[in-house]
Design a protein around this motif. Structure first.
Motif, PDB file in Angstrom:
ATOM      1  N   MET A 128      -3.126   5.259   8.167  1.00  0.00           N
ATOM      2  CA  MET A 128      -2.014   4.612   8.814  1.00  0.00           C
ATOM      3  C   MET A 128      -1.096   5.650   9.429  1.00  0.00           C
ATOM      4  SD  MET A 128       0.102   3.352   5.534  1.00  0.00           S
ATOM      5  CE  MET A 128      -0.011   4.382   4.120  1.00  0.00           C
ATOM      6  N   TRP A 140      -9.190   0.057  15.099  1.00  0.00           N
ATOM      7  CA  TRP A 140      -7.988   0.482  14.380  1.00  0.00           C
ATOM      8  C   TRP A 140      -7.121   1.466  15.145  1.00  0.00           C
ATOM      9  CZ3 TRP A 140      -7.475  -2.765  10.607  1.00  0.00           C
ATOM     10  CH2 TRP A 140      -8.603  -3.318  10.012  1.00  0.00           C
ATOM     11  N   THR A 166      -1.082  -2.954   7.894  1.00  0.00           N
ATOM     12  CA  THR A 166      -0.451  -1.736   8.415  1.00  0.00           C
ATOM     13  C   THR A 166      -0.548  -1.695   9.930  1.00  0.00           C
ATOM     14  OG1 THR A 166      -1.009  -0.556   6.386  1.00  0.00           O
ATOM     15  CG2 THR A 166      -0.456   0.788   8.304  1.00  0.00           C
ATOM     16  N   ALA A 203      -4.667   2.857  12.093  1.00  0.00           N
ATOM     17  CA  ALA A 203      -4.450   2.199  10.804  1.00  0.00           C
ATOM     18  C   ALA A 203      -5.766   2.026  10.063  1.00  0.00           C
ATOM     19  CB  ALA A 203      -3.791   0.849  11.018  1.00  0.00           C
ATOM     20  N   ASP A 204      -5.652   1.798   8.753  1.00  0.00           N
ATOM     21  CA  ASP A 204      -6.814   1.587   7.903  1.00  0.00           C
ATOM     22  C   ASP A 204      -6.956   0.136   7.470  1.00  0.00           C
ATOM     23  OD1 ASP A 204      -7.402   4.301   7.981  1.00  0.00           O
ATOM     24  OD2 ASP A 204      -6.143   4.719   6.233  1.00  0.00           O
ATOM     25  N   ASP A 205      -5.908  -0.668   7.680  1.00  0.00           N
ATOM     26  CA  ASP A 205      -5.955  -2.064   7.268  1.00  0.00           C
ATOM     27  C   ASP A 205      -5.135  -2.922   8.239  1.00  0.00           C
ATOM     28  OD1 ASP A 205      -3.112  -2.672   5.988  1.00  0.00           O
ATOM     29  OD2 ASP A 205      -3.722  -0.662   5.330  1.00  0.00           O
ATOM     30  N   ALA A 206      -5.398  -4.209   8.242  1.00  0.00           N
ATOM     31  CA  ALA A 206      -4.793  -5.127   9.205  1.00  0.00           C
ATOM     32  C   ALA A 206      -3.274  -5.221   9.046  1.00  0.00           C
ATOM     33  CB  ALA A 206      -5.420  -6.509   9.076  1.00  0.00           C
TER      34      ALA A 206
END
Length: 76
Positions: A1, A51, A20, A15-18
């Motif tokens: 992130m 991402w 964030t 980012a590493d996740d939705a």
């Protein structure tokens, strides 16, 4: 992130996740929108992969508008 401001008018979001990604993109668009008030133009959001995004101020976009586009990076 990561949210990196590359210049006054360009930011990079990775980012590493939705969750964030959504938060960082929102923050980047807010920063770019604020810069538009001083420079004119609109906000361009470019998706490079799932991402990674670039958010920038663009004089080619009408004031107060945000445009999204995809410019996928080729995998090596």
């Amino acid at each position: 992130m990561t949210l990196i401001q590359k210049s006054e008018t360009t930011l990079e979001v990775d980012a590493d996740d939705a969750f964030t990604l959504q938060e960082d993109l929102g923050a980047a668009v807010a920063i770019a929108s604020s810069a538009c008030l001083n420079r004119g133009g609109g906000v361009l959001v470019t998706q490079h992969d799932y991402w990674s995004f670039t958010v920038s101020v663009s004089p080619n976009i009408p004031n107060g508008h945000t445009v999204q586009r995809q410019a996928w990076r080729l995998a090596c």
